[in-house]
Design a protein around this motif. Sequence first.
Motif, PDB file in Angstrom:
ATOM      1  N   THR A   1      11.263 -16.672  -6.459  1.00 13.78           N
ATOM      2  CA  THR A   1      10.174 -17.014  -7.385  1.00 13.78           C
ATOM      3  C   THR A   1       8.838 -17.056  -6.635  1.00 13.78           C
ATOM      4  O   THR A   1       7.839 -16.463  -7.071  1.00 13.78           O
ATOM      5  N   PHE A   2       8.822 -17.765  -5.510  1.00 11.76           N
ATOM      6  CA  PHE A   2       7.596 -17.827  -4.704  1.00 11.76           C
ATOM      7  C   PHE A   2       7.253 -16.457  -4.109  1.00 11.76           C
ATOM      8  O   PHE A   2       6.075 -16.102  -3.984  1.00 11.76           O
ATOM      9  N   ARG A   3       8.306 -15.718  -3.765  1.00 14.53           N
ATOM     10  CA  ARG A   3       8.093 -14.382  -3.197  1.00 14.53           C
ATOM     11  C   ARG A   3       7.409 -13.477  -4.228  1.00 14.53           C
ATOM     12  O   ARG A   3       6.471 -12.745  -3.908  1.00 14.53           O
ATOM     13  N   PHE A   4       7.887 -13.541  -5.452  1.00 12.21           N
ATOM     14  CA  PHE A   4       7.301 -12.738  -6.528  1.00 12.21           C
ATOM     15  C   PHE A   4       5.830 -13.098  -6.735  1.00 12.21           C
ATOM     16  O   PHE A   4       4.964 -12.218  -6.825  1.00 12.21           O
ATOM     17  N   LEU A   5       5.561 -14.398  -6.793  1.00 13.40           N
ATOM     18  CA  LEU A   5       4.180 -14.842  -7.014  1.00 13.40           C
ATOM     19  C   LEU A   5       3.274 -14.465  -5.844  1.00 13.40           C
ATOM     20  O   LEU A   5       2.117 -14.041  -6.044  1.00 13.40           O
ATOM     21  N   ALA A   6       3.809 -14.579  -4.607  1.00 16.03           N
ATOM     22  CA  ALA A   6       3.009 -14.236  -3.427  1.00 16.03           C
ATOM     23  C   ALA A   6       2.674 -12.751  -3.410  1.00 16.03           C
ATOM     24  O   ALA A   6       1.522 -12.351  -3.141  1.00 16.03           O
ATOM     25  N   ILE A   7       3.667 -11.908  -3.718  1.00 18.08           N
ATOM     26  CA  ILE A   7       3.430 -10.454  -3.736  1.00 18.08           C
ATOM     27  C   ILE A   7       2.407 -10.099  -4.807  1.00 18.08           C
ATOM     28  O   ILE A   7       1.498  -9.283  -4.579  1.00 18.08           O
ATOM     29  N   LEU A   8       2.561 -10.727  -5.968  1.00 15.13           N
ATOM     30  CA  LEU A   8       1.640 -10.440  -7.067  1.00 15.13           C
ATOM     31  C   LEU A   8       0.209 -10.820  -6.684  1.00 15.13           C
ATOM     32  O   LEU A   8      -0.743 -10.059  -6.955  1.00 15.13           O
ATOM     33  N   LEU A   9       0.032 -11.959  -6.050  1.00 15.07           N
ATOM     34  CA  LEU A   9      -1.313 -12.388  -5.630  1.00 15.07           C
ATOM     35  C   LEU A   9      -1.885 -11.444  -4.574  1.00 15.07           C
ATOM     36  O   LEU A   9      -3.084 -11.108  -4.616  1.00 15.07           O
ATOM     37  N   ILE A  10      -1.045 -11.020  -3.620  1.00 13.24           N
ATOM     38  CA  ILE A  10      -1.516 -10.078  -2.589  1.00 13.24           C
ATOM     39  C   ILE A  10      -1.951  -8.760  -3.225  1.00 13.24           C
ATOM     40  O   ILE A  10      -3.008  -8.190  -2.891  1.00 13.24           O
ATOM     41  N   MET A  11      -1.145  -8.259  -4.170  1.00 14.63           N
ATOM     42  CA  MET A  11      -1.464  -6.992  -4.832  1.00 14.63           C
ATOM     43  C   MET A  11      -2.755  -7.118  -5.640  1.00 14.63           C
ATOM     44  O   MET A  11      -3.595  -6.213  -5.632  1.00 14.63           O
ATOM     45  N   LEU A  12      -2.903  -8.223  -6.358  1.00  9.89           N
ATOM     46  CA  LEU A  12      -4.119  -8.432  -7.137  1.00  9.89           C
ATOM     47  C   LEU A  12      -5.340  -8.499  -6.223  1.00  9.89           C
ATOM     48  O   LEU A  12      -6.425  -8.036  -6.581  1.00  9.89           O
ATOM     49  N   ASN A  13      -5.161  -9.078  -5.055  1.00 14.87           N
ATOM     50  CA  ASN A  13      -6.256  -9.169  -4.094  1.00 14.87           C
ATOM     51  C   ASN A  13      -6.597  -7.806  -3.499  1.00 14.87           C
ATOM     52  O   ASN A  13      -7.775  -7.489  -3.261  1.00 14.87           O
ATOM     53  N   LEU A  14      -5.547  -6.971  -3.285  1.00  8.68           N
ATOM     54  CA  LEU A  14      -5.788  -5.643  -2.709  1.00  8.68           C
ATOM     55  C   LEU A  14      -6.487  -4.724  -3.705  1.00  8.68           C
ATOM     56  O   LEU A  14      -7.440  -4.023  -3.367  1.00  8.68           O
ATOM     57  N   ASN A  15      -5.973  -4.713  -4.953  1.00 11.10           N
ATOM     58  CA  ASN A  15      -6.589  -3.843  -5.965  1.00 11.10           C
ATOM     59  C   ASN A  15      -6.163  -4.343  -7.334  1.00 11.10           C
ATOM     60  O   ASN A  15      -5.011  -4.148  -7.761  1.00 11.10           O
ATOM     61  N   LEU A  16      -7.066  -5.017  -8.020  1.00 12.28           N
ATOM     62  CA  LEU A  16      -6.770  -5.640  -9.304  1.00 12.28           C
ATOM     63  C   LEU A  16      -6.350  -4.607 -10.342  1.00 12.28           C
ATOM     64  O   LEU A  16      -5.366  -4.782 -11.064  1.00 12.28           O
ATOM     65  N   ARG A  17      -7.101  -3.515 -10.417  1.00 11.85           N
ATOM     66  CA  ARG A  17      -6.877  -2.514 -11.466  1.00 11.85           C
ATOM     67  C   ARG A  17      -5.500  -1.862 -11.339  1.00 11.85           C
ATOM     68  O   ARG A  17      -4.746  -1.785 -12.320  1.00 11.85           O
ATOM     69  N   LEU A  18      -5.169  -1.352 -10.135  1.00 11.36           N
ATOM     70  CA  LEU A  18      -3.879  -0.682  -9.944  1.00 11.36           C
ATOM     71  C   LEU A  18      -2.704  -1.638 -10.188  1.00 11.36           C
ATOM     72  O   LEU A  18      -1.672  -1.250 -10.758  1.00 11.36           O
ATOM     73  N   THR A  19      -2.873  -2.876  -9.777  1.00 14.83           N
ATOM     74  CA  THR A  19      -1.792  -3.865  -9.951  1.00 14.83           C
ATOM     75  C   THR A  19      -1.529  -4.118 -11.427  1.00 14.83           C
ATOM     76  O   THR A  19      -0.367  -4.099 -11.878  1.00 14.83           O
ATOM     77  N   LEU A  20      -2.585  -4.355 -12.203  1.00 17.32           N
ATOM     78  CA  LEU A  20      -2.401  -4.651 -13.634  1.00 17.32           C
ATOM     79  C   LEU A  20      -1.806  -3.466 -14.383  1.00 17.32           C
ATOM     80  O   LEU A  20      -0.954  -3.636 -15.262  1.00 17.32           O
ATOM     81  N   ILE A  21      -2.235  -2.256 -14.015  1.00 20.04           N
ATOM     82  CA  ILE A  21      -1.694  -1.070 -14.679  1.00 20.04           C
ATOM     83  C   ILE A  21      -0.205  -0.905 -14.371  1.00 20.04           C
ATOM     84  O   ILE A  21       0.609  -0.583 -15.247  1.00 20.04           O
ATOM     85  N   SER A  22       0.200  -1.167 -13.120  1.00 17.88           N
ATOM     86  CA  SER A  22       1.582  -0.924 -12.706  1.00 17.88           C
ATOM     87  C   SER A  22       2.569  -1.926 -13.310  1.00 17.88           C
ATOM     88  O   SER A  22       3.765  -1.641 -13.434  1.00 17.88           O
ATOM     89  N   ILE A  23       2.085  -3.122 -13.702  1.00 19.19           N
ATOM     90  CA  ILE A  23       3.031  -4.123 -14.232  1.00 19.19           C
ATOM     91  C   ILE A  23       3.010  -4.190 -15.759  1.00 19.19           C
ATOM     92  O   ILE A  23       3.566  -5.111 -16.357  1.00 19.19           O
ATOM     93  N   THR A  24       2.398  -3.193 -16.379  1.00 23.81           N
ATOM     94  CA  THR A  24       2.366  -3.196 -17.851  1.00 23.81           C
ATOM     95  C   THR A  24       3.747  -3.042 -18.470  1.00 23.81           C
ATOM     96  O   THR A  24       3.956  -3.371 -19.645  1.00 23.81           O
ATOM     97  N   VAL A  25       4.725  -2.534 -17.694  1.00 21.53           N
ATOM     98  CA  VAL A  25       6.072  -2.313 -18.234  1.00 21.53           C
ATOM     99  C   VAL A  25       6.943  -3.574 -18.135  1.00 21.53           C
ATOM    100  O   VAL A  25       8.070  -3.592 -18.633  1.00 21.53           O
ATOM    101  N   MET A  26       6.445  -4.626 -17.498  1.00 16.84           N
ATOM    102  CA  MET A  26       7.268  -5.826 -17.270  1.00 16.84           C
ATOM    103  C   MET A  26       7.709  -6.514 -18.560  1.00 16.84           C
ATOM    104  O   MET A  26       8.837  -7.016 -18.634  1.00 16.84           O
ATOM    105  N   PRO A  27       6.887  -6.605 -19.613  1.00 17.21           N
ATOM    106  CA  PRO A  27       7.353  -7.265 -20.847  1.00 17.21           C
ATOM    107  C   PRO A  27       8.612  -6.628 -21.434  1.00 17.21           C
ATOM    108  O   PRO A  27       9.401  -7.316 -22.087  1.00 17.21           O
ATOM    109  N   ILE A  28       8.788  -5.322 -21.212  1.00 17.68           N
ATOM    110  CA  ILE A  28       9.996  -4.655 -21.712  1.00 17.68           C
ATOM    111  C   ILE A  28      11.235  -5.277 -21.077  1.00 17.68           C
ATOM    112  O   ILE A  28      12.245  -5.551 -21.741  1.00 17.68           O
ATOM    113  N   LEU A  29      11.179  -5.520 -19.756  1.00 18.69           N
ATOM    114  CA  LEU A  29      12.310  -6.099 -19.033  1.00 18.69           C
ATOM    115  C   LEU A  29      12.605  -7.512 -19.546  1.00 18.69           C
ATOM    116  O   LEU A  29      13.769  -7.857 -19.790  1.00 18.69           O
TER     117      LEU A  29
END
Length: 592
Positions: free
Chosen positions: A157-185
Amino acid sequence: MAYNRYFEDEKMENLDPNNIKRVLAYLKPYKYRVALSLFLMAMAAFADLLGPYLTKIAIDNYILAGDYRGLTIISLIFMGLLAVNGFAVRFRVLIMSKVGHQVVRNIRQDLFQHIQNLSFSYFDSIPAGKIIVRVMNNVNSLQNLLENGLINIITDTFRFLAILLIMLNLNLRLTLISITVMPILIFLIFLLKKKIRIGWRRVQKKRSNMNAYIHESLTGMKITQAFVREEKNSNIFKDLQNDYVSNWMKTVMMSHGIFPIVLLINTASVIIMYLVGIRDLNAGLVTIGTLVALLQYIWRLWQPIINISNFYNQVLVANSAAERIFDVLDTDPDIVDLPEAKVMPEIDGKVEFKNVSFSYEEDGEIILKDMNFEVQPGETIAFVGATGAGKSTIINLMTRFYDIDKGDILIDDIDIQGVKIASLRKQIGVMMQDTFIFSGSIADNIRYGNLEATREDIEEAAKMVYADSFIREMENGYDTEVNERGSRLSVGQRQLISFARTILSDPKILILDEATSSIDTQTEILIQKATQAVLKGRTSFVIAHRLSTIRNADRIMVLEAGEIIETGSHEELMARQGHYHDLYMAQYNRVI
């Protein structure tokens, strides 16, 4: 309580999510080791998550600039992080493996201890094989959750949140676009969870049915072979196995169906990042190092999700197993000490039944009907009657294996309902009709009810019942090992050992329930002589179908349909020419 047979699924209440909380409560004594495991997992996660970021620095700052010294330093740091990761993971596994085994041991010990305190009515309602499944298989099902699941779900759980924060910090736009499929899961997981939960409950029931039949078949193997039932029984077992495998396959397919869904969605998110990332790279909106790091992180982002989905399956399996474990632990014994119960003082042996009525099931057939009798200390009482007349029931009530529906049972004018059960039973010796020999030595079996007995005491008890001679003829005498249920002993030998065990406990009240039913006439005559000395000074109750063995009883009580219809000595009852006279003469004439 209706008896649950091997081919019937056990009925369970609605699955209680608090079962898992109760399992996790067993981790409390090991909280510091669990905390250390969490710390090690945090170290491992930190070391792993720095990898892609170091890759970004290496590409953007050193590779493109041709700085080999900086690249070497980054590489050494990367290798150090790999070492930290490996060390932390290895020791976390060792710690939690030990904790998991200890918790499973504690749960199994609590379960076994509780089962020993349950009343006879519980064992009357559930096959032994189904109880064994709960003690062994169901407890084992919790081990994976305790060793890996709990720690992994927290760190993932913490690993997921940490990766997500790092990705958002690296590039907000690419990160948000890439996780648009998560609600399906998320939608698909919630769609399947109820079916998976029901499936695992059904699997547990089918496994229990199969184990119950195995236990029953092994116990009755001699009968199976005697009646040539091997093929029929194999077909029954085959059907039970097919039922189990079919349900297991359906549930496993649903459970593991989540993984390919996660993998497909994961791949879709990576493809999206590739397509958008390359376009942004050409437009100068992202650096090569950042894109490479994001691609590494996106794969890592989905790994915790896969782990969490697998953990969810573990929880469903564990919850189903825990449900069955706590079903036993939450079953209260029917026969318990009252809050104000006192220790039974040393008894003289006066026994009195006052208007006692009893039935084994609520609103079931009445076995004893307003029974009244009084026995003085030192008297020998014999019970006679057809099967089902209530003879053994009287014994079961006197020892509080069952509690009466109404009336009173008094020993030395003390109501047995008001004394501690253990203090009552320690003063009553019971030799049951169904003798049981435990695996171990013959000496251990005789000593079973009196652990303080010396070797001389054991041998003396065996001599009193004329078991000493055949025991000494065995390869190791009293130290000879016997199998479970005494399978290498004859029925008569088992009864003699059981008889010696009862006598060695030195009871104030002695109960012999068909104690000589499987002993040859010659040995029975010798035992009758020996027991006269044993019975002297003790209140004794004897149940015997062989009426010649109870002629010397002080009183004989004839039972029919739960009532005493005749009472008196052998001579008095014979002179009365009633029911006992007819039974005795019919048996005597058959012998002649």
